[in-house]
Design a protein around this motif. Structure first.
Motif, mmCIF file in Angstrom:
data_model
loop_
_atom_site.group_PDB
_atom_site.id
_atom_site.type_symbol
_atom_site.label_atom_id
_atom_site.label_comp_id
_atom_site.label_asym_id
_atom_site.label_seq_id
_atom_site.Cartn_x
_atom_site.Cartn_y
_atom_site.Cartn_z
ATOM 1 N N ASP A 81 -5.633 -14.064 -15.938
ATOM 2 C CA ASP A 81 -4.207 -14.084 -16.257
ATOM 3 C C ASP A 81 -3.416 -13.303 -15.217
ATOM 4 O O ASP A 81 -2.339 -13.727 -14.796
ATOM 5 N N LEU A 82 -3.942 -12.159 -14.822
ATOM 6 C CA LEU A 82 -3.279 -11.350 -13.797
ATOM 7 C C LEU A 82 -3.272 -12.069 -12.456
ATOM 8 O O LEU A 82 -2.306 -11.979 -11.697
ATOM 9 N N TRP A 83 -4.350 -12.773 -12.165
ATOM 10 C CA TRP A 83 -4.464 -13.481 -10.891
ATOM 11 C C TRP A 83 -3.301 -14.451 -10.704
ATOM 12 O O TRP A 83 -2.734 -14.568 -9.634
ATOM 13 N N PHE A 84 -2.945 -15.152 -11.773
ATOM 14 C CA PHE A 84 -1.907 -16.168 -11.658
ATOM 15 C C PHE A 84 -0.500 -15.586 -11.608
ATOM 16 O O PHE A 84 0.459 -16.305 -11.323
ATOM 17 N N LEU A 85 -0.350 -14.293 -11.854
ATOM 18 C CA LEU A 85 0.956 -13.640 -11.705
ATOM 19 C C LEU A 85 1.186 -13.120 -10.292
ATOM 20 O O LEU A 85 2.284 -12.680 -9.961
ATOM 21 N N ARG A 86 0.165 -13.166 -9.451
ATOM 22 C CA ARG A 86 0.276 -12.643 -8.087
ATOM 23 C C ARG A 86 1.371 -13.329 -7.284
ATOM 24 O O ARG A 86 2.117 -12.684 -6.558
ATOM 25 N N SER A 87 1.478 -14.644 -7.403
ATOM 26 C CA SER A 87 2.471 -15.360 -6.602
ATOM 27 C C SER A 87 3.890 -14.994 -7.028
ATOM 28 O O SER A 87 4.781 -14.872 -6.187
ATOM 29 N N LYS A 88 4.101 -14.781 -8.316
ATOM 30 C CA LYS A 88 5.426 -14.349 -8.781
ATOM 31 C C LYS A 88 5.740 -12.951 -8.276
ATOM 32 O O LYS A 88 6.873 -12.662 -7.891
ATOM 33 N N LEU A 89 4.728 -12.097 -8.271
ATOM 34 C CA LEU A 89 4.922 -10.753 -7.738
ATOM 35 C C LEU A 89 5.237 -10.810 -6.246
ATOM 36 O O LEU A 89 6.144 -10.115 -5.771
ATOM 37 N N PHE A 90 4.517 -11.632 -5.518
ATOM 38 C CA PHE A 90 4.762 -11.776 -4.085
ATOM 39 C C PHE A 90 6.195 -12.239 -3.824
ATOM 40 O O PHE A 90 6.890 -11.699 -2.970
ATOM 41 N N ASN A 91 6.643 -13.241 -4.575
ATOM 42 C CA ASN A 91 8.001 -13.751 -4.394
ATOM 43 C C ASN A 91 9.047 -12.687 -4.717
ATOM 44 O O ASN A 91 10.058 -12.573 -4.016
ATOM 45 N N LEU A 92 8.812 -11.913 -5.756
ATOM 46 C CA LEU A 92 9.746 -10.855 -6.134
ATOM 47 C C LEU A 92 9.850 -9.786 -5.051
ATOM 48 O O LEU A 92 10.951 -9.380 -4.664
ATOM 49 N N ILE A 93 8.706 -9.358 -4.535
ATOM 50 C CA ILE A 93 8.703 -8.319 -3.503
ATOM 51 C C ILE A 93 9.323 -8.843 -2.212
ATOM 52 O O ILE A 93 10.128 -8.153 -1.575
ATOM 53 N N SER A 94 8.983 -10.053 -1.819
ATOM 54 C CA SER A 94 9.520 -10.587 -0.563
ATOM 55 C C SER A 94 11.016 -10.852 -0.660
ATOM 56 O O SER A 94 11.722 -10.804 0.340
ATOM 57 N N LYS A 95 11.519 -11.110 -1.853
ATOM 58 C CA LYS A 95 12.962 -11.299 -2.043
ATOM 59 C C LYS A 95 13.731 -10.002 -1.810
ATOM 60 O O LYS A 95 14.815 -10.004 -1.234
ATOM 61 N N HIS A 96 13.160 -8.874 -2.229
ATOM 62 C CA HIS A 96 13.863 -7.598 -2.138
ATOM 63 C C HIS A 96 13.480 -6.779 -0.907
ATOM 64 O O HIS A 96 14.209 -5.857 -0.543
ATOM 65 N N HIS A 97 12.364 -7.061 -0.313
ATOM 66 C CA HIS A 97 11.944 -6.348 0.897
ATOM 67 C C HIS A 97 11.769 -7.381 2.002
ATOM 68 O O HIS A 97 12.728 -7.957 2.451
ATOM 69 N N CYS A 98 10.552 -7.587 2.402
ATOM 70 C CA CYS A 98 10.253 -8.640 3.371
ATOM 71 C C CYS A 98 8.840 -9.156 3.081
ATOM 72 O O CYS A 98 8.108 -8.589 2.279
ATOM 73 N N GLU A 99 8.497 -10.221 3.749
ATOM 74 C CA GLU A 99 7.210 -10.853 3.480
ATOM 75 C C GLU A 99 6.033 -9.966 3.872
ATOM 76 O O GLU A 99 4.991 -9.983 3.220
ATOM 77 N N SER A 100 6.186 -9.177 4.919
ATOM 78 C CA SER A 100 5.073 -8.311 5.330
ATOM 79 C C SER A 100 4.821 -7.209 4.302
ATOM 80 O O SER A 100 3.671 -6.859 4.038
ATOM 81 N N VAL A 101 5.869 -6.667 3.709
ATOM 82 C CA VAL A 101 5.698 -5.656 2.656
ATOM 83 C C VAL A 101 5.016 -6.298 1.449
ATOM 84 O O VAL A 101 4.106 -5.713 0.854
ATOM 85 N N ALA A 102 5.444 -7.500 1.110
ATOM 86 C CA ALA A 102 4.829 -8.210 -0.017
ATOM 87 C C ALA A 102 3.354 -8.494 0.246
ATOM 88 O O ALA A 102 2.512 -8.349 -0.636
ATOM 89 N N THR A 103 3.030 -8.864 1.483
ATOM 90 C CA THR A 103 1.635 -9.148 1.830
ATOM 91 C C THR A 103 0.774 -7.897 1.701
ATOM 92 O O THR A 103 -0.342 -7.954 1.169
ATOM 93 N N VAL A 104 1.293 -6.770 2.135
ATOM 94 C CA VAL A 104 0.539 -5.512 2.050
ATOM 95 C C VAL A 104 0.318 -5.117 0.588
ATOM 96 O O VAL A 104 -0.796 -4.775 0.182
ATOM 97 N N ARG A 105 1.374 -5.167 -0.205
ATOM 98 C CA ARG A 105 1.259 -4.745 -1.605
ATOM 99 C C ARG A 105 0.354 -5.668 -2.411
ATOM 100 O O ARG A 105 -0.483 -5.205 -3.182
ATOM 101 N N VAL A 106 0.510 -6.957 -2.236
ATOM 102 C CA VAL A 106 -0.327 -7.899 -2.985
ATOM 103 C C VAL A 106 -1.761 -7.874 -2.451
ATOM 104 O O VAL A 106 -2.713 -8.033 -3.218
#
Length: 116
Positions: free
Chosen positions: A60-85
Motif C-alpha cells: 500500500d505504501l509502495w503505491f503512494l510513492r508516485s503521489k509523494l514524488f509529485n507533491l515534492i517535485s511540485k513544491h521543490h524540484c525533481e532532484s529533491v523529490a528523487t533524493v527523498r523518495v
C-alpha cells in the motif's frame, strides 16, 4: 597440514530472529513518508496523510510513492523529490527484506524506479 576440529562445521540450527525495533514496524515507514513531506504546506499533503493512515501493508505504501514524488517535485524540484523518495525506497526495501511477516515478493519487481 590442515585438519578438522570436531566443533567446526557444526552449525547451530537457524532460529527465526524477531526484532521488536522501530525499523521493523510499519509505523516507521509511515513516519518516513511524513518526514519526506514535512516542509510542504498543501491540501494534497492532508489527503496523503489520510491515505497513509489507512495503509495496512508495505505494498500500500509502495503505491503512494508516485503521489509523494509529485507533491515534492511540485513544491521543490525533481532532484529533491528523487533524493527523498530514493531514501524512502531504501528503507522500504530494507523493511520488506528483514521483516518476518513480509516477503520481498510483495513489492513490484524490477528497479526501484518511479512511475510517472
Amino acid at each position: 597440514m590442515f585438519f578438522r576440529l570436531p566443533w567446526f562445521g557444526k552449525s547451530r540450527p537457524m532460529q527465526p530472529q524477531y526484532h521488536d525495533t522501530q525499523v521493523l514496524e510499519l509505523d516507521f515507514l509511515v513516519d518516513e513518508f511524513h518526514e519526506a513531506m514535512a516542509d510542504i504546506k498543501d491540501p494534497v499533503r492532508q489527503r496523503m496523510h489520510a491515505a497513509l493512515m489507512s495503509c495496512q501493508t508495505p505494498k500500500d505504501l509502495w503505491f503512494l510513492r508516485s503521489k509523494l514524488f509529485n507533491l515534492i517535485s511540485k513544491h521543490h524540484c525533481e532532484s529533491v523529490a528523487t533524493v527523498r523518495v530514493g531514501r524512502l525506497d531504501q528503507k522500504l526495501r530494507f523493511f520488506v527484506s528483514n521483516h518476518p511477516d513480509y516477503s520481498p515478493d510483495e513489492l513490484p519487481t524490477g528497479p526501484m524506479a518511479l512511475l510517472h
